[in-house]
Design a protein around this motif. Structure first.
Motif, mmCIF file in Angstrom:
data_model
loop_
_atom_site.group_PDB
_atom_site.id
_atom_site.type_symbol
_atom_site.label_atom_id
_atom_site.label_comp_id
_atom_site.label_asym_id
_atom_site.label_seq_id
_atom_site.Cartn_x
_atom_site.Cartn_y
_atom_site.Cartn_z
ATOM 1 N N TYR A 192 0.827 -1.213 0.000
ATOM 2 C CA TYR A 192 0.000 0.000 0.000
ATOM 3 C C TYR A 192 0.859 1.261 0.000
ATOM 4 C CZ TYR A 192 -3.341 3.485 1.628
ATOM 5 O OH TYR A 192 -4.098 4.609 1.763
ATOM 6 N N GLN A 193 2.003 1.208 0.708
ATOM 7 C CA GLN A 193 2.883 2.369 0.797
ATOM 8 C C GLN A 193 3.773 2.537 -0.438
ATOM 9 O OE1 GLN A 193 2.906 4.713 3.193
ATOM 10 N NE2 GLN A 193 1.176 3.704 4.182
ATOM 11 N N GLY A 194 3.702 1.591 -1.362
ATOM 12 C CA GLY A 194 4.459 1.713 -2.601
ATOM 13 C C GLY A 194 5.810 1.015 -2.608
ATOM 14 N N TYR A 195 6.068 0.187 -1.609
ATOM 15 C CA TYR A 195 7.336 -0.543 -1.543
ATOM 16 C C TYR A 195 7.134 -1.980 -2.049
ATOM 17 C CZ TYR A 195 8.787 3.374 1.387
ATOM 18 O OH TYR A 195 9.073 4.623 1.863
ATOM 19 N N ALA A 196 6.984 -2.109 -3.341
ATOM 20 C CA ALA A 196 6.616 -3.402 -3.929
ATOM 21 C C ALA A 196 7.680 -4.476 -3.692
ATOM 22 C CB ALA A 196 6.355 -3.240 -5.428
ATOM 23 N N GLY A 197 8.948 -4.101 -3.753
ATOM 24 C CA GLY A 197 10.018 -5.078 -3.563
ATOM 25 C C GLY A 197 10.020 -5.652 -2.160
ATOM 26 N N MET A 198 9.906 -4.766 -1.180
ATOM 27 C CA MET A 198 9.874 -5.230 0.211
ATOM 28 C C MET A 198 8.594 -6.026 0.479
ATOM 29 S SD MET A 198 11.464 -1.833 2.040
ATOM 30 C CE MET A 198 11.217 -2.421 3.705
ATOM 31 N N ALA A 199 7.504 -5.583 -0.146
ATOM 32 C CA ALA A 199 6.238 -6.306 0.016
ATOM 33 C C ALA A 199 6.350 -7.727 -0.538
ATOM 34 C CB ALA A 199 5.118 -5.551 -0.691
ATOM 35 N N LYS A 200 7.011 -7.859 -1.667
ATOM 36 C CA LYS A 200 7.197 -9.181 -2.285
ATOM 37 C C LYS A 200 8.047 -10.084 -1.383
ATOM 38 C CE LYS A 200 8.803 -11.384 -6.543
ATOM 39 N NZ LYS A 200 9.424 -11.161 -7.861
ATOM 40 N N TRP A 201 9.111 -9.526 -0.806
ATOM 41 C CA TRP A 201 9.980 -10.304 0.075
ATOM 42 C C TRP A 201 9.216 -10.775 1.306
ATOM 43 C CZ3 TRP A 201 11.914 -10.020 5.064
ATOM 44 C CH2 TRP A 201 12.978 -10.878 5.342
ATOM 45 N N LEU A 202 8.407 -9.884 1.869
ATOM 46 C CA LEU A 202 7.641 -10.263 3.062
ATOM 47 C C LEU A 202 6.566 -11.290 2.724
ATOM 48 C CD1 LEU A 202 7.538 -6.776 4.733
ATOM 49 C CD2 LEU A 202 8.449 -8.858 5.779
ATOM 50 N N MET A 203 5.990 -11.206 1.526
ATOM 51 C CA MET A 203 5.017 -12.212 1.093
ATOM 52 C C MET A 203 5.680 -13.582 1.011
ATOM 53 S SD MET A 203 1.967 -13.054 0.167
ATOM 54 C CE MET A 203 1.019 -11.652 -0.408
ATOM 55 N N ARG A 204 6.916 -13.595 0.511
ATOM 56 C CA ARG A 204 7.650 -14.858 0.424
ATOM 57 C C ARG A 204 7.896 -15.438 1.824
ATOM 58 N NH1 ARG A 204 12.002 -13.854 -3.450
ATOM 59 N NH2 ARG A 204 13.127 -12.972 -1.718
ATOM 60 N N GLN A 205 8.188 -14.573 2.782
ATOM 61 C CA GLN A 205 8.380 -15.047 4.165
ATOM 62 C C GLN A 205 7.074 -15.600 4.726
ATOM 63 O OE1 GLN A 205 11.591 -15.071 4.878
ATOM 64 N NE2 GLN A 205 11.703 -13.985 2.919
ATOM 65 N N SER A 206 5.981 -14.929 4.409
ATOM 66 C CA SER A 206 4.673 -15.397 4.870
ATOM 67 C C SER A 206 4.390 -16.806 4.348
ATOM 68 C CB SER A 206 3.578 -14.433 4.391
ATOM 69 O OG SER A 206 2.304 -14.923 4.728
ATOM 70 N N LYS A 207 4.657 -17.020 3.068
ATOM 71 C CA LYS A 207 4.431 -18.342 2.473
ATOM 72 C C LYS A 207 5.353 -19.393 3.090
ATOM 73 C CE LYS A 207 2.743 -16.592 -1.948
ATOM 74 N NZ LYS A 207 3.043 -16.393 -3.381
#
Ligand SMILES: [Fe+2]
Length: 73
Positions: A34-49
Motif C-alpha cells: 500500500y505504501q508503494g514498496y513493492a520489492g519489500m512487500a514481495k519479500w515479506l510475502m515470500r516469508q509469509s508463504k
C-alpha cells in the motif's frame, strides 16, 4: 509409530505459532504494498508463504503419525 499426546500438543502449538508468524509477515507485506514498496512487500510475502510451509510440514507430520492437528481461531 503413533505420536504421543504431549508431543502432539507441543507441535500443535508450534503449528499455530507458524501461522501467526505467517499472518504477521502478510500484514507487513500488505502495508508496504500500500505504501508503494513493492520489492519489500514481495519479500515479506515470500516469508509469509515460507512460514505457512513450515506449518503444513508439521501438519503432515502429525497426520502421518495418527495425531490430531488443532487450528486455533
Ligand atoms: Fe517458521
Amino acid at each position: 509409530m503413533k505420536i504421543g499426546k504431549v508431543v502432539n500438543q507441543a507441535i500443535n502449538k508450534q503449528i499455530n505459532l507458524e501461522m501467526w508468524s505467517s499472518n504477521l509477515y502478510l500484514s507487513m507485506s500488505m502495508y508496504l504494498q500500500y505504501q508503494g514498496y513493492a520489492g519489500m512487500a514481495k519479500w515479506l510475502m515470500r516469508q509469509s508463504k515460507e512460514e505457512m510451509d513450515h506449518a503444513y510440514d508439521m501438519m503432515d507430520f502429525v497426520n502421518r503419525r495418527g495425531g490430531c492437528v488443532t487450528i486455533l481461531p
